[in-house]
Design an enzyme around this catalytic site. Sequence first.
Site, PDB file in Angstrom:
ATOM      1  N   GLY A   6      -2.831  -3.195   4.551  1.00 48.81           N
ATOM      2  CA  GLY A   6      -3.990  -3.650   5.305  1.00 48.81           C
ATOM      3  C   GLY A   6      -5.069  -2.594   5.182  1.00 48.81           C
ATOM      4  O   GLY A   6      -4.803  -1.466   4.753  1.00 48.81           O
ATOM      5  N   LYS A  12      -1.247   0.018  10.183  1.00 45.50           N
ATOM      6  CA  LYS A  12      -0.051   0.102   9.329  1.00 45.50           C
ATOM      7  C   LYS A  12       0.958   1.123   9.859  1.00 45.50           C
ATOM      8  O   LYS A  12       2.143   0.850   9.938  1.00 45.50           O
ATOM      9  CB  LYS A  12      -0.457   0.496   7.894  1.00 45.50           C
ATOM     10  CG  LYS A  12      -1.410  -0.492   7.252  1.00 45.50           C
ATOM     11  CD  LYS A  12      -1.842  -0.045   5.885  1.00 45.50           C
ATOM     12  CE  LYS A  12      -2.789   1.129   5.883  1.00 45.50           C
ATOM     13  NZ  LYS A  12      -4.164   0.822   6.289  1.00 45.50           N
ATOM     14  N   GLU A  30       2.167   7.805   5.730  1.00 46.39           N
ATOM     15  CA  GLU A  30       1.092   8.480   4.986  1.00 46.39           C
ATOM     16  C   GLU A  30       1.042   9.967   5.326  1.00 46.39           C
ATOM     17  O   GLU A  30       0.796  10.802   4.461  1.00 46.39           O
ATOM     18  CB  GLU A  30      -0.243   7.830   5.392  1.00 46.39           C
ATOM     19  CG  GLU A  30      -1.404   8.239   4.537  1.00 46.39           C
ATOM     20  CD  GLU A  30      -1.731   7.161   3.542  1.00 46.39           C
ATOM     21  OE1 GLU A  30      -1.096   7.167   2.473  1.00 46.39           O
ATOM     22  OE2 GLU A  30      -2.572   6.321   3.824  1.00 46.39           O
ATOM     23  N   GLN A  61      -6.861   9.809  -5.945  1.00 46.71           N
ATOM     24  CA  GLN A  61      -5.871   8.769  -6.271  1.00 46.71           C
ATOM     25  C   GLN A  61      -4.638   9.370  -6.942  1.00 46.71           C
ATOM     26  O   GLN A  61      -3.518   8.944  -6.702  1.00 46.71           O
ATOM     27  CB  GLN A  61      -6.496   7.682  -7.163  1.00 46.71           C
ATOM     28  CG  GLN A  61      -7.599   6.895  -6.479  1.00 46.71           C
ATOM     29  CD  GLN A  61      -7.213   6.397  -5.106  1.00 46.71           C
ATOM     30  OE1 GLN A  61      -6.091   5.956  -4.883  1.00 46.71           O
ATOM     31  NE2 GLN A  61      -8.132   6.475  -4.163  1.00 46.71           N
ATOM     32  N   ASP A  84       4.418   2.568   5.039  1.00 45.31           N
ATOM     33  CA  ASP A  84       3.097   2.224   5.583  1.00 45.31           C
ATOM     34  C   ASP A  84       1.991   2.367   4.542  1.00 45.31           C
ATOM     35  O   ASP A  84       0.827   2.115   4.824  1.00 45.31           O
ATOM     36  CB  ASP A  84       2.797   3.008   6.870  1.00 45.31           C
ATOM     37  CG  ASP A  84       2.221   4.390   6.635  1.00 45.31           C
ATOM     38  OD1 ASP A  84       2.313   4.914   5.512  1.00 45.31           O
ATOM     39  OD2 ASP A  84       1.676   4.959   7.600  1.00 45.31           O
TER      40      ASP A  84
HETATM   41  N1  LIG Z   1      -5.310   5.359  -2.057  1.00 44.25           N
HETATM   42  C1  LIG Z   1      -6.217   5.740  -1.171  1.00 44.25           C
HETATM   43  N2  LIG Z   1      -7.487   5.984  -1.575  1.00 44.25           N
HETATM   44  C2  LIG Z   1      -8.436   6.399  -0.723  1.00 44.25           C
HETATM   45  N3  LIG Z   1      -8.225   6.606   0.573  1.00 44.25           N
HETATM   46  C3  LIG Z   1      -6.987   6.375   1.029  1.00 44.25           C
HETATM   47  C4  LIG Z   1      -5.920   5.918   0.192  1.00 44.25           C
HETATM   48  N4  LIG Z   1      -4.816   5.770   0.943  1.00 44.25           N
HETATM   49  C5  LIG Z   1      -5.169   6.124   2.184  1.00 44.25           C
HETATM   50  N5  LIG Z   1      -6.470   6.490   2.241  1.00 44.25           N
HETATM   51  C6  LIG Z   1      -7.208   6.966   3.402  1.00 44.25           C
HETATM   52  O1  LIG Z   1      -6.449   7.981   4.012  1.00 44.25           O
HETATM   53  C7  LIG Z   1      -6.504   7.868   5.408  1.00 44.25           C
HETATM   54  C8  LIG Z   1      -5.071   7.507   5.759  1.00 44.25           C
HETATM   55  O2  LIG Z   1      -4.859   7.560   7.044  1.00 44.25           O
HETATM   56  P1  LIG Z   1      -3.758   6.667   7.792  1.00 44.25           P
HETATM   57  O3  LIG Z   1      -2.633   6.260   6.928  1.00 44.25           O
HETATM   58  O4  LIG Z   1      -3.447   7.408   9.028  1.00 44.25           O
HETATM   59  O5  LIG Z   1      -4.623   5.443   8.143  1.00 44.25           O
HETATM   60  P2  LIG Z   1      -4.890   4.074   7.459  1.00 44.25           P
HETATM   61  O6  LIG Z   1      -4.661   4.054   5.970  1.00 44.25           O
HETATM   62  O7  LIG Z   1      -6.213   3.696   7.935  1.00 44.25           O
HETATM   63  O8  LIG Z   1      -3.762   3.216   8.072  1.00 44.25           O
HETATM   64  P3  LIG Z   1      -3.531   2.588   9.508  1.00 44.25           P
HETATM   65  O9  LIG Z   1      -3.593   1.122   9.236  1.00 44.25           O
HETATM   66  O10 LIG Z   1      -2.182   3.049   9.869  1.00 44.25           O
HETATM   67  O11 LIG Z   1      -4.571   3.056  10.442  1.00 44.25           O
HETATM   68  C9  LIG Z   1      -7.485   6.753   5.728  1.00 44.25           C
HETATM   69  O12 LIG Z   1      -8.781   7.267   5.902  1.00 44.25           O
HETATM   70  C10 LIG Z   1      -7.399   5.911   4.474  1.00 44.25           C
HETATM   71  O13 LIG Z   1      -8.559   5.179   4.214  1.00 44.25           O
END
Ligand SMILES: Nc1ncnc2c1ncn2[C@@H]1O[C@H](COP(=O)(O)OP(=O)(O)OP(=O)(O)O)[C@@H](O)[C@H]1O
Length: 242
Positions: A6, A12, A30, A61, A84
């Site tokens: 999502g 997540k 994460e 990435q 997640d």
């Molecule tokens: N492949 C990716 N490329 C760029 N940014 C990423 C990638 N994967 C994660 N992120 C960023 O890293 C951070 C991850 O934080 P976290 O997993 O706590 O939150 P999230 O991805 O927003 O998920 P959640 O739905 O649990 O809030 C977020 O700002 C997300 O946008």
Amino acid sequence: MIYILGSIGAGKTSLTKVLSEDMQAPAYYEDVEGNGMIANMLQKFYGAGVESRKRTGAMLQIAFLTFRYQQLKKAVTQENAIMDSSLESDFVMASQLHKHGEIDDVDFNVYVTLSQEMQSNVNGSPWNGFPDLAVYLKIDPDHEIDEIQSRGRDMEDIREKPELVDYYRRVNTAYRDWAKGYTRSSMITIDRDRYDFMHSAADRASVLDQIETKLVDLGKLSPQAFDALQAQHADGPISKFA
Ligand SMILES: Nc1ncnc2c1ncn2[C@@H]1O[C@H](COP(=O)(O)OP(=O)(O)OP(=O)(O)O)[C@@H](O)[C@H]1O
């Protein structure tokens, strides 16, 4: 394996926690704060809008890919491991950066090759390397921005960087488009605007029922285990998340 997907702030991590505690299944997070390499890359990535995304997007990435691969190698050996984030979710993120010219063709090609190589290295392992079920948390873009703001991470703050709103909307659209074409496994969609599984015990039970019913259909959860979980929801141990 169960993938939770999502857009940013869709919930997540929270759902992974709720589901893994309910099913007593292993969870992979994460861990933005705990992983120095990722945390430092994200600070640079979010630092200065489009410019910083262009400068650091490709390397971010690669950093995510490396971390995810480390997790995936372990998760594929466990029944119903819950992730997640995943090679799948990273691909959605990397593709939208590429689509908007923030990762160039050459770098994207390196990324895709590496991602496929990692995937093929775990294919053939006990649960074939792909998830049994993808759970898509679908959320309205405005609701999503409220959630991101309320978790209060400086780097994600739209009061400091209003231009991030465009980025968040773009990622939201990328996930909607992804969900329309996803065929690598079964998928269910959870309506995040309707269900608040963190603050409402009834919503939490309903979301868990939807996911676990699907796992029974897929043969990943026995009907007996499902009955026991249903009773557990009725008794309310999961209410500790409220
Ligand atoms: N492949 C990716 N490329 C760029 N940014 C990423 C990638 N994967 C994660 N992120 C960023 O890293 C951070 C991850 O934080 P976290 O997993 O706590 O939150 P999230 O991805 O927003 O998920 P959640 O739905 O649990 O809030 C977020 O700002 C997300 O946008």
